[in-house]
Enzyme design. Structure first.
Site, short mmCIF file in Angstrom:
data_model
loop_
_atom_site.label_atom_id
_atom_site.label_comp_id
_atom_site.label_asym_id
_atom_site.label_seq_id
_atom_site.Cartn_x
_atom_site.Cartn_y
_atom_site.Cartn_z
N LYS A 78 0.93 -1.20 -0.10
CA LYS A 78 0.19 -0.22 -0.02
C LYS A 78 0.91 1.18 -0.24
CE LYS A 78 -4.47 -1.45 1.73
NZ LYS A 78 -4.14 -2.42 2.28
N GLY A 115 9.78 -6.40 -5.42
CA GLY A 115 9.59 -6.53 -6.78
C GLY A 115 10.34 -5.36 -7.00
N ASP A 116 10.45 -4.70 -8.42
CA ASP A 116 11.00 -3.68 -8.73
C ASP A 116 10.42 -2.37 -8.24
OD1 ASP A 116 8.66 -3.97 -10.20
OD2 ASP A 116 9.25 -2.89 -12.12
N THR A 139 8.75 -11.68 -7.21
CA THR A 139 7.43 -11.17 -8.12
C THR A 139 7.09 -12.19 -8.88
OG1 THR A 139 6.64 -9.47 -9.59
CG2 THR A 139 9.00 -9.77 -9.64
N ASP A 141 5.38 -11.46 -11.40
CA ASP A 141 5.29 -10.72 -12.84
C ASP A 141 6.67 -11.09 -13.44
OD1 ASP A 141 3.15 -9.95 -11.82
OD2 ASP A 141 3.71 -7.78 -11.26
N GLY A 184 0.39 -10.36 -14.14
CA GLY A 184 1.63 -10.27 -14.44
C GLY A 184 1.88 -8.97 -14.70
N ARG A 185 1.11 -7.92 -14.38
CA ARG A 185 1.19 -6.47 -14.50
C ARG A 185 1.40 -6.27 -16.01
NH1 ARG A 185 0.79 -3.19 -9.88
NH2 ARG A 185 1.42 -4.63 -8.25
N GLN A 285 -2.64 -17.48 -7.96
CA GLN A 285 -1.18 -17.36 -8.30
C GLN A 285 -0.17 -16.94 -7.56
OE1 GLN A 285 -1.66 -15.37 -12.93
NE2 GLN A 285 -3.35 -15.02 -11.56
O1 F6P Z 1 2.81 -7.44 -9.06
C1 F6P Z 1 2.12 -8.70 -8.47
C2 F6P Z 1 0.85 -8.76 -8.77
O2 F6P Z 1 0.09 -9.94 -8.32
C3 F6P Z 1 0.38 -8.17 -10.28
O3 F6P Z 1 0.48 -9.43 -11.02
C4 F6P Z 1 -1.12 -7.91 -9.92
O4 F6P Z 1 -1.45 -6.91 -10.99
C5 F6P Z 1 -1.00 -7.21 -8.56
O5 F6P Z 1 0.11 -7.54 -7.97
C6 F6P Z 1 -2.20 -7.57 -7.80
O6 F6P Z 1 -2.14 -6.68 -6.80
P1 F6P Z 1 -3.20 -6.54 -5.54
O7 F6P Z 1 -2.83 -7.75 -4.53
O8 F6P Z 1 -2.91 -5.38 -4.85
O9 F6P Z 1 -4.55 -6.68 -5.70
#
Ligand code: F6P
Length: 361
Positions: A78, A115-116, A139, A141, A184-185, A285
């Site tokens: 967050k 992650g990045d 990650t 992704d 996978g963003r 996932q």
């Molecule tokens: O970056 C990891 C990821 O799982 C992405 O593939 C996805 O878009 C996002 O995080 C989802 O985030 P959240 O848990 O905030 O819904």
């Protein structure tokens, strides 16, 4: 010299995080005789009152922890501590408080697993606070630059492949086109890899433009060759044909990726009259039990990161290259994102298998 080091997980969770915390703990305590402090909920653990931390001991990992998904330290994705929204809706900068918490603990260095996005923030924090930092990439992704494999990615691909395995029989039974929307963003790695492994007919990734007309004629061709069903994998960041993003506004006001599976299903149903159904795979996932490969990478990364601290090599990130673990300068990955390259050998494989992967010249 004896050290006291901190470790935290930051950003979205994934499979293999407990395995990497275990590896770092075993190495720090058994090899070097150091203390290792787990910081809970990402950097938030450092600003909690009292601080939300736990000393990690090898015995903590005797049981099932390394086999489990998630992170037992907790994490947070967050916002950015330099620019958070406070209780009254005002923007606040928590960086000084986090640095103060780190200093109070008398830590020699910090290992951050992220992650990045998290790496960028942690690096900025550590530069500001003069904190010795080593990063470990995780990650689903798999979009960290200079790194072939991030922790959690293999498990996510496995889950998506299993989903295709389960969609195929029901697709065939009902003569349907099944659409699987994966995470996978902005990177199509999960979609491309799971799509090939799971026998998809069509794989749509954000990096390659597609046409609804070509998708529909691909389905028609499958039909005319005598098969009555099809499997389609679509990455969440694929855009609508007119270039608009498919997003959903949540009750917290945040706009997140979502809906491209339904869009593709509706559009191809209109053109081909095929019966379509959509499965949005979502967070399964991330929360699955880690595959052996994720556990191996996590173990290698955890040991190596502690060794980097022992050598006092900081502002580095541990990476997987050429079937082994090494490290690169954190600056070399900052602000970059490793998406699917059009020349990726797997694109050729997909084309060779007669999978439609978009408008490739
Ligand atoms: O970056 C990891 C990821 O799982 C992405 O593939 C996805 O878009 C996002 O995080 C989802 O985030 P959240 O848990 O905030 O819904």
């Amino acid at each position: 010299m004896s050290k006291k080091i901190g470790i935290l997980t930051s950003g979205g969770d994934c499979a293999g995080l407990n395995a990497v915390i275990r590896a770092a703990t075993l190495r720090a305590v058994n090899k070097y005789g150091w203390k290792i402090i787990g910081i809970k909920d990402g950097t938030l653990g450092l600003i909690a009152n009292p601080m939300n931390i736990i000393e990690l001991k090898p015995n903590d990992f005797d049981g099932t922890l390394m086999r489990m998904g998630g992170t037992f330290l907790g994490t947070s994705n967050k916002g950015n501590p330099f620019n958070m929204i406070g209780d009254e809706g005002k923007r606040i900068d928590l960086s000084d408080k986090i640095i103060e918490g780190f200093k109070k603990l008398n830590l020699d260095s910090l290992i951050g697993i992220g992650g990045d996005g998290s790496m960028k923030i942690l690096q900025k924090l550590c530069k500001k606070g003069n904190i010795n930092f080593v990063g470990i990439p995780k990650t689903i992704d798999n979009d960290v630059e200079n790194n072939e494999l991030s922790i959690g990615y293999d498990t996510a691909v496995d889950v998506a492949t299993n989903a295709l395995d389960m969609l195929q029989p029901t697709a065939a039974s009902h003569r349907r086109a099944m659409i699987l929307e994966v995470m996978g963003r902005d990177a199509g790695h999960i979609a491309l890899n799971a799509g090939i492994a799971g026998g998809a007919d069509i794989i749509l990734i954000p990096e390659i433009r597609y046409s609804l007309k070509s998708i529909s004629s691909h389905i028609e061709k499958i039909r005319s060759n005598g098969r009555n069903h099809a499997l389609i994998v679509v990455a969440e960041a694929v855009k609508k044909e007119d270039g608009r993003k498919a997003t959903v506004k949540f009750v917290d006001g945040q706009v997140r990726l979502g809906g491209i599976g339904t869009y593709i299903a509706d559009e191809i149903a209109k053109i081909t009259k095929a019966e379509t159904r959509v499965t949005v795979l979502g967070h399964v996932q991330r929360g699955a039990q880690p595959t052996h490969r994720d556990r191996l990478i996590a173990s290698a990364f955890g040991v190596y990161a502690v060794d980097l601290v022992a050598q006092e090599k900081f502002n580095r990130i541990v990476v997987w290259q050429n079937r082994g673990v090494t490290d690169v300068d954190l600056d070399s990955i900052a602000g970059k994102s490793k998406t699917v390259n059009i020349n990726d050998p797997l694109i050729k494989v997909a084309v060779g298998l007669n999978i439609y992967v978009g408008e490739i010249k």
